[in-house]
Motif scaffolding. Structure first.
Motif, mmCIF file in Angstrom:
data_model
loop_
_atom_site.group_PDB
_atom_site.id
_atom_site.type_symbol
_atom_site.label_atom_id
_atom_site.label_comp_id
_atom_site.label_asym_id
_atom_site.label_seq_id
_atom_site.Cartn_x
_atom_site.Cartn_y
_atom_site.Cartn_z
ATOM 1 N N VAL A 75 6.537 -4.275 6.449
ATOM 2 C CA VAL A 75 6.944 -2.924 6.056
ATOM 3 C C VAL A 75 7.984 -3.015 4.946
ATOM 4 O O VAL A 75 8.506 -4.091 4.646
ATOM 5 C CB VAL A 75 7.499 -2.143 7.268
ATOM 6 C CG1 VAL A 75 6.407 -1.893 8.293
ATOM 7 C CG2 VAL A 75 8.694 -2.875 7.898
ATOM 8 N N SER A 76 8.280 -1.877 4.363
ATOM 9 C CA SER A 76 9.267 -1.813 3.286
ATOM 10 C C SER A 76 10.024 -0.497 3.398
ATOM 11 O O SER A 76 9.439 0.519 3.807
ATOM 12 C CB SER A 76 8.561 -1.918 1.927
ATOM 13 O OG SER A 76 9.485 -1.878 0.869
ATOM 14 N N ASN A 77 11.292 -0.522 3.055
ATOM 15 C CA ASN A 77 12.133 0.670 3.113
ATOM 16 C C ASN A 77 12.201 1.260 4.526
ATOM 17 O O ASN A 77 12.214 2.482 4.702
ATOM 18 C CB ASN A 77 11.650 1.720 2.105
ATOM 19 C CG ASN A 77 11.741 1.213 0.678
ATOM 20 O OD1 ASN A 77 12.809 0.863 0.194
ATOM 21 N ND2 ASN A 77 10.597 1.130 0.002
ATOM 22 N N VAL A 120 0.852 -1.190 0.000
ATOM 23 C CA VAL A 120 0.000 0.000 0.000
ATOM 24 C C VAL A 120 0.889 1.242 0.000
ATOM 25 O O VAL A 120 1.892 1.307 0.704
ATOM 26 C CB VAL A 120 -0.964 -0.001 1.209
ATOM 27 C CG1 VAL A 120 -0.216 0.000 2.537
ATOM 28 C CG2 VAL A 120 -1.950 1.157 1.123
ATOM 29 N N LEU A 121 0.518 2.229 -0.813
ATOM 30 C CA LEU A 121 1.269 3.483 -0.874
ATOM 31 C C LEU A 121 1.089 4.291 0.418
ATOM 32 O O LEU A 121 0.028 4.220 1.061
ATOM 33 C CB LEU A 121 0.793 4.316 -2.066
ATOM 34 C CG LEU A 121 1.358 3.908 -3.426
ATOM 35 C CD1 LEU A 121 0.534 4.512 -4.551
ATOM 36 C CD2 LEU A 121 2.819 4.328 -3.544
ATOM 37 N N PRO A 122 2.085 5.086 0.798
ATOM 38 C CA PRO A 122 1.988 5.873 2.034
ATOM 39 C C PRO A 122 0.745 6.752 2.113
ATOM 40 O O PRO A 122 0.115 6.844 3.170
ATOM 41 C CB PRO A 122 3.262 6.725 2.003
ATOM 42 C CG PRO A 122 4.217 5.960 1.172
ATOM 43 C CD PRO A 122 3.390 5.243 0.139
ATOM 44 N N LEU A 176 -4.464 -11.588 0.720
ATOM 45 C CA LEU A 176 -3.022 -11.509 0.492
ATOM 46 C C LEU A 176 -2.322 -12.278 1.606
ATOM 47 O O LEU A 176 -2.749 -12.244 2.761
ATOM 48 C CB LEU A 176 -2.537 -10.063 0.526
ATOM 49 C CG LEU A 176 -2.927 -9.147 -0.627
ATOM 50 C CD1 LEU A 176 -2.479 -7.718 -0.321
ATOM 51 C CD2 LEU A 176 -2.310 -9.629 -1.932
ATOM 52 N N ASP A 177 -1.243 -12.935 1.265
ATOM 53 C CA ASP A 177 -0.450 -13.585 2.297
ATOM 54 C C ASP A 177 0.320 -12.566 3.115
ATOM 55 O O ASP A 177 0.528 -12.745 4.320
ATOM 56 C CB ASP A 177 0.514 -14.592 1.658
ATOM 57 C CG ASP A 177 -0.245 -15.725 0.992
ATOM 58 O OD1 ASP A 177 -0.679 -16.643 1.711
ATOM 59 O OD2 ASP A 177 -0.448 -15.668 -0.235
ATOM 60 N N LEU A 178 0.739 -11.469 2.455
ATOM 61 C CA LEU A 178 1.508 -10.432 3.133
ATOM 62 C C LEU A 178 1.213 -9.086 2.478
ATOM 63 O O LEU A 178 1.260 -8.956 1.257
ATOM 64 C CB LEU A 178 3.011 -10.750 3.030
ATOM 65 C CG LEU A 178 3.997 -9.812 3.717
ATOM 66 C CD1 LEU A 178 3.755 -9.761 5.219
ATOM 67 C CD2 LEU A 178 5.431 -10.256 3.428
ATOM 68 N N TYR A 179 0.893 -8.104 3.299
ATOM 69 C CA TYR A 179 0.591 -6.746 2.819
ATOM 70 C C TYR A 179 1.609 -5.808 3.449
ATOM 71 O O TYR A 179 1.733 -5.745 4.677
ATOM 72 C CB TYR A 179 -0.822 -6.365 3.248
ATOM 73 C CG TYR A 179 -1.455 -5.198 2.517
ATOM 74 C CD1 TYR A 179 -1.229 -4.951 1.169
ATOM 75 C CD2 TYR A 179 -2.355 -4.355 3.191
ATOM 76 C CE1 TYR A 179 -1.845 -3.903 0.509
ATOM 77 C CE2 TYR A 179 -2.994 -3.303 2.533
ATOM 78 C CZ TYR A 179 -2.728 -3.077 1.196
ATOM 79 O OH TYR A 179 -3.353 -2.038 0.540
ATOM 80 N N LEU A 180 2.368 -5.095 2.612
ATOM 81 C CA LEU A 180 3.449 -4.249 3.101
ATOM 82 C C LEU A 180 3.099 -2.768 3.008
ATOM 83 O O LEU A 180 2.515 -2.321 2.026
ATOM 84 C CB LEU A 180 4.724 -4.496 2.282
ATOM 85 C CG LEU A 180 5.280 -5.930 2.241
ATOM 86 C CD1 LEU A 180 6.550 -5.959 1.387
ATOM 87 C CD2 LEU A 180 5.574 -6.446 3.642
#
Length: 283
Positions: free
Chosen positions: A139-141, A79-81, A105-109
């Motif tokens: 999470v990402s980044n 998902v976008l910020p 979804l198995d994983l949502y970041l």
């Protein structure tokens, strides 16, 4: 084939990235076949995002996955910020699910940090997990200070993964982030593990003589050596992206390559681990 535990599930350590896929209608069939070739070669993780092509990548992935058993795929999206608020996130998740032709979804970041308070975003991710629309969130980044802040939130320790740019030439996260994640048993998902499909990072890795020599010794491509290096520590899933059927299948098989201690030292000499903190690399 090396595996990593991701939100309680063991998955192969090399998955399929889909950044830049789905944008060119003339390449649609080729890209669908490439994703399927990766799955047929043994990959399970497919990584996409609402940002990629403004949903085009998710649509392509949905088409590619249609013939497969959903339970056999580990599907990740992001998902976008700007959309990661309590008011908006579920609607954006629903849109992603519709494009992907799935009901979970198995994983949502959380794709990267924005202006919405982290506590609000994490609370909403955890609520969506309770609905069953996502099995886990991550999470990402995120760098160490971000993860430490996350850890202090009521449900912050439910985080299942952190996805960051990481490869042999871009090793900044090794200064303290990889150790932090290993210590907290938080898997790393490595994007751009070979520098991007079109070498967007302008890396020298693929033409490095030592990389090429080790590849020749293993009778594989330099891409495969770089992937084997990225996952060698055991807590990392690499998600290379390619639109070439043959290339994708070879990428997945790289999870079977064992680099020797001597080879790892040779690669370290070419691209040393950092001895100081560097800004988080983002592409």
């Amino acid at each position: 084939m090396k595996e990593v535990k991701l939100a309680g599930q063991m998955v192969p350590a090399i998955g399929i990235g889909t950044w830049h896929m789905g944008d060119d209608p003339t390449k649609e069939d080729q890209e669908i076949q490439a994703i399927r070739a990766g799955l047929d070669a043994g990959a399970k993780v497919v990584d996409t995002a609402e940002m990629y092509g403004d949903g085009n990548s998710e649509t392509l992935v949905g088409q590619a996955l249609a013939p497969y058993q959903r339970s056999e795929i580990y599907l990740i999206s992001k998902v976008l910020p700007n959309n990661a608020s309590q008011a908006q996130m579920e609607a954006h998740l629903d849109a992603s699910l519709q494009r992907l032709q799935t009901d979970y979804l198995d994983l949502y970041l959380y794709h990267w940090r924005g202006n919405i308070p982290l506590a609000e975003t994490i609370a909403e991710l955890d609520r969506l997990k309770q609905t069953g629309k996502i099995r886990a969130w991550g999470v990402s980044n995120f760098d160490v200070p971000d993860l430490e802040e996350l850890w202090q939130l009521p449900t912050g320790k439910n985080v299942a993964a952190n996805e960051n740019l990481y490869n042999l030439e871009t090793r900044g996260i090794e200064f303290n982030l990889t150790d932090w994640q290993a210590e907290h048993e938080l898997p790393l998902i490595a994007y751009s593990p070979v520098g991007g499909q079109h070498n967007e990072l302008h890396t020298t890795m693929l033409i490095n003589p030592v990389v090429q020599e080790i590849a020749a010794q293993h009778q594989v491509s330099p891409h495969e050596i770089l992937l084997a290096w990225t996952i060698h520590a055991g807590n990392t899933i690499a998600i290379p992206q390619s639109s070439q059927v043959k290339h994708v299948a070879a990428n997945v098989k790289a999870a079977e390559i064992e680099l020797t201690p001597t080879e790892l030292k040779q690669l370290d000499r070419e691209y040393p681990s950092p001895d100081h903190r560097v800004p988080l690399a983002v592409n």
